[in-house]
Each structure stands twice: as structure tokens, then as C-alpha cells.
Write an enzyme that holds these catalytic residues in place. Structure first.
Site, PDB file in Angstrom:
ATOM      1  N   GLY A  41       0.791  -1.219   0.000  1.00 35.66           N
ATOM      2  CA  GLY A  41       0.000   0.000   0.000  1.00 35.66           C
ATOM      3  C   GLY A  41       0.826   1.272   0.000  1.00 35.66           C
ATOM      4  N   VAL A  45       8.993  -2.470  -3.943  1.00 34.99           N
ATOM      5  CA  VAL A  45      10.299  -2.892  -3.450  1.00 34.99           C
ATOM      6  C   VAL A  45      11.047  -3.615  -4.563  1.00 34.99           C
ATOM      7  CG1 VAL A  45      11.501  -4.208  -1.670  1.00 34.99           C
ATOM      8  CG2 VAL A  45       9.306  -3.129  -1.139  1.00 34.99           C
ATOM      9  N   LYS A  60      13.248   0.950  -1.978  1.00 36.94           N
ATOM     10  CA  LYS A  60      11.827   1.078  -1.642  1.00 36.94           C
ATOM     11  C   LYS A  60      11.351   2.414  -2.185  1.00 36.94           C
ATOM     12  CE  LYS A  60      10.599  -0.538   2.446  1.00 36.94           C
ATOM     13  NZ  LYS A  60      10.531  -0.797   3.917  1.00 36.94           N
ATOM     14  N   GLU A 109      19.488  -2.602   3.287  1.00 37.48           N
ATOM     15  CA  GLU A 109      20.296  -3.819   3.187  1.00 37.48           C
ATOM     16  C   GLU A 109      19.507  -4.948   2.535  1.00 37.48           C
ATOM     17  OE1 GLU A 109      22.343  -6.890   6.463  1.00 37.48           O
ATOM     18  OE2 GLU A 109      20.948  -5.318   7.100  1.00 37.48           O
ATOM     19  N   TYR A 110      20.135  -5.660   1.621  1.00 33.46           N
ATOM     20  CA  TYR A 110      19.532  -6.855   1.029  1.00 33.46           C
ATOM     21  C   TYR A 110      19.874  -8.055   1.900  1.00 33.46           C
ATOM     22  CZ  TYR A 110      18.750 -10.817  -2.095  1.00 33.46           C
ATOM     23  OH  TYR A 110      18.341 -12.017  -2.624  1.00 33.46           O
ATOM     24  N   ASP A 156       4.562  -3.373  14.664  1.00 38.03           N
ATOM     25  CA  ASP A 156       4.016  -4.358  13.723  1.00 38.03           C
ATOM     26  C   ASP A 156       4.933  -5.589  13.664  1.00 38.03           C
ATOM     27  OD1 ASP A 156       2.181  -5.428  11.957  1.00 38.03           O
ATOM     28  OD2 ASP A 156       3.039  -4.445  10.194  1.00 38.03           O
ATOM     29  N   PRO A 159       5.718 -12.586  12.162  1.00 45.35           N
ATOM     30  CA  PRO A 159       6.674 -13.440  11.439  1.00 45.35           C
ATOM     31  C   PRO A 159       7.033 -12.918  10.048  1.00 45.35           C
ATOM     32  CG  PRO A 159       5.094 -14.799  12.593  1.00 45.35           C
ATOM     33  CD  PRO A 159       4.600 -13.380  12.730  1.00 45.35           C
ATOM     34  N   ASP A 174      10.997  -3.645   8.070  1.00 49.34           N
ATOM     35  CA  ASP A 174       9.767  -2.873   7.886  1.00 49.34           C
ATOM     36  C   ASP A 174       9.376  -2.052   9.115  1.00 49.34           C
ATOM     37  OD1 ASP A 174       7.506  -1.745   6.887  1.00 49.34           O
ATOM     38  OD2 ASP A 174       6.518  -3.620   6.345  1.00 49.34           O
TER      39      ASP A 174
END
Length: 346
Positions: A41, A45, A60, A109-110, A156, A159, A174
Site C-alpha cells: 500500500g 520494493v 523502496k 540492506e539486502y 508491527d 513473522p 519494515d
């Protein structure tokens, strides 16, 4: 190479909102898009490569509709502020925050690995081995204790927002709806406070209060319960049923679903997920200390509080749920309107 398209290219006749999409090979400053990883929303990414270093990173980019929505765009920018404040090995790192960019986007970071949700799905219907569950949750607690000490509350934890890299290390991701202590409040009362995911959302968040450290403690306790039992304590046919259980009653004892759990560990879990925040751990550091020193924890028999009953209480929960959904619909509608005005002006 600059291959970017918008939804206008394929849906102009339908007059639907437009959002820029970057194709593989597109260059944004010194980053080259490899592929899209997903979208939600607030943003899209992408996996990208920093052409200066060859390092893989994640970009992002904000959806066009949130740029015209002051509240949502403020949340997006706040994630960058949080990235500058939080430097912990178990938190996804924000990268290159001081560089000048040609447009709005975040570089993070990936992480080569999988989410905790994917890991749980792979082992279902079995439960995670107790040692592995503790290893993961201790890392989550350590990272969140650090965040709280620096005035950041995730709000938030679930998992899906816990990554496990290929070396088995936890990375919390996130922080898009995180609370930054001292930050200006920009969203509507009711909509801004009730954020999170129902299965892991604290009762006070569901009731519209501002989630803080206690809410993160509750969410981590719910995750630990799920890791040790294979499911969260509250289950229902729909979101309203789950929300009602969170706010009206204490969870059932974890020993009912897994009697093999040591009483010391059961005490820690149930201490974290009491309905009344005053009966939970006061800080994440306290919970972390007990998990790291389980033999020293004094087992306490779990006595759940009496459930809240009555038609008035059920009606209150239903009204709160309806209001939340109505405000979310209004926010989405205003976003579309802002996006339409943005494109009409150009």
C-alpha cells in the site's frame, strides 16, 4: 538505460490511479534495477545493484498516491529517520542515507534468506524445536530492547517482518509504521494509532491507543507462543472474532497446547501476553533477561483475568472495528484523490 513505465501506459482509458514501475535494467542514480520483489500500500520494493560497488541492495520507492497524502508520506520519510537512529546487527540497515538522490526512495540492506513466516510454513504441522525458537526470539528481544532504548517502537512485529538470513541470524524489517519518540504526530486520531496485524496486535492498539514498548512485548510473546505451539492463542473465523478475543480475555495457558514446555518458559510467555499491559513485562530488556536466564526464573501459576462479557462490550468492539475500517477506506480514497490531482496538475 531508463526503462520506467506507469500504470497510465496500460490503463489510461480506465482512468485508474497511476504508479511508476521500474523495469529490470533501469538506472536510478547509481542503482540498477534487477527485479521487483513486491509491492504494498505504501511502496514498491526492488532488488537492485549499486553499480559503484557491485553490492546488492533493496530500493523502496513510494507509490505515487502517498506522495500527495501528507500523513502516509510522513510515515514513509520517518522510516529513513529511524534508519539513521538504529544501528543494530539484528535490524535491517538503512544505507547511504546522506547521498543526494534524484527522486524519493529508500536504500536498505539486502538480506539473503527467508521470513520467519516461510520458515513456519515449511515445518508445519510440526512446532519449532524449543532451542531454535529461543535462539530466534532472544535475537528479536535484543534488537527491540535496543530500539526502545533509542526511542523507536516497531508496532508491527510479526513473522512476516522477521527475516532469517542464510547464516541463521535474525533481521527485523519494515519500520514503516513504527513510532519514533518525539516525532511530530501527523495522522488522524484512531487511524494512526490502530496499526499492526490482528494476530499479534496488543489489546490497547486494537482499542485505538498508541502502541509503545508494551505492544512490542505483547507481539513478541505471541510469536514465541506460536513457535512453541504451532499457532497463535486466538483463532477465529474473521478479523473481528480475533480482535474481540484480544481485547476481551487473557490468552489460554501455553501449557494447554504444549504441556512439555518447562514451567519457567511458560511463565515468561504468559507474562508477556497478558491482556492488561500493567501485568506484562515493563521493558523488553526484562523479558530478554529472563529468556537468557531461564533456570533462574521462578515459575508462576497462570491465573487469567475474568473475560469481559456483555452485549455492551461486544458492541463496543464491533463499533471500534467498523470505525477503523471506515477510516482506512477514507484514507485510501483521499490517496486516490491526491494522486488524481497530482497527475491532473501535470
Amino acid at each position: 538505460m531508463n526503462c520506467r513505465t506507469t500504470d497510465r501506459d496500460t490503463r489510461e482509458s480506465a482512468r485508474e490511479p497511476m504508479t511508476t514501475t521500474y523495469m529490470p535494467g533501469t538506472r536510478i542514480d547509481h542503482y540498477e534495477i534487477i527485479k521487483m520483489l513486491g509491492h504494498g500500500g505504501m511502496n514498491r520494493v526492488y532488488l537492485a545493484s549499486d553499480v559503484r560497488t557491485g553490492q546488492k541492495v533493496v530500493l523502496k520507492t513510494p507509490n505515487d498516491d502517498i506522495i500527495g497524502n501528507v500523513a502516509l508520506f510522513e510515515r514513509y520519510k520517518r522510516e529513513s529517520e529511524i534508519g539513521n537512529r538504529i544501528k543494530h546487527s539484528n535490524v535491517q540497515h538503512m544505507l547511504n542515507t546522506e547521498e543526494q538522490r534524484s527522486e524519493q526512495y529508500l536504500v536498505v540492506e539486502y538480506i539473503q534468506g527467508q521470513t520467519l513466516r516461510t520458515k513456519l510454513e515449511e515445518i508445519a504441522p510440526n512446532v519449532m524445536p524449543r532451542g531454535e525458537a529461543l535462539r530466534i526470539v532472544i535475537q528479536i528481544c535484543d534488537a527491540l530492547a535496543y530500539c526502545h532504548e533509542h526511542g523507536v517502537y516497531h508496532r508491527d512485529i510479526k513473522p512476516e517482518n522477521i527475516m532469517i538470513d542464510d547464516d541463521g541470524n535474525v533481521k527485523i524489517i519494515d519500520f514503516g509504521i513504527a513510532l519514533l519518540e518525539g516525532a511530530r504526530r501527523v495522522t488522524w486520531r484512531g487511524l494512526s494509532n490502530t496499526v499492526g496485524t490482528p494476530d499479534y496486535m496488543s489489546p490497547e492498539q486494537i482499542k485505538g491507543e498508541r502502541g509503545t514498548a508494551s505492544s512490542d512485548i505483547y507481539a513478541v510473546g505471541m510469536i514465541l507462543y506460536e513457535l512453541l505451539c504451532g499457532h497463535t492463542p486466538f483463532e477465529g473465523e474473521n478479523i473481528f472474532a480475533v480482535m474481540n478475543q484480544h481485547v476481551s480475555q487473557d490468552p489460554p495457558s501455553i501449557l494447554q497446547c504444549n504441556p512439555d514446555i518447562p514451567p519457567e518458559l511458560a511463565t515468561v510467555v504468559m507474562h508477556a501476553i497478558r491482556r492488561d499491559p500493567e501485568k506484562r513485562y515493563k521493558t523488553m530488556s526484562e523479558m530478554l533477561h529472563d529468556l537468557e536466564n531461564l533456570p533462574a526464573v521462578k515459575p508462576v501459576h497462570y491465573h487469567p483475568d475474568a473475560p469481559k462479557e456483555g452485549r455492551a462490550w461486544v458492541r463496543e468492539v464491533r463499533i471500534a472495528s467498523i470505525i477503523i475500517i471506515a477510516l482506512l477506506i477514507i484514507a485510501i480514497a483521499l490517496g486516490f484523490l491526491a494522486q488524481y490531482v497530482h497527475y491532473a496538475a501535470h
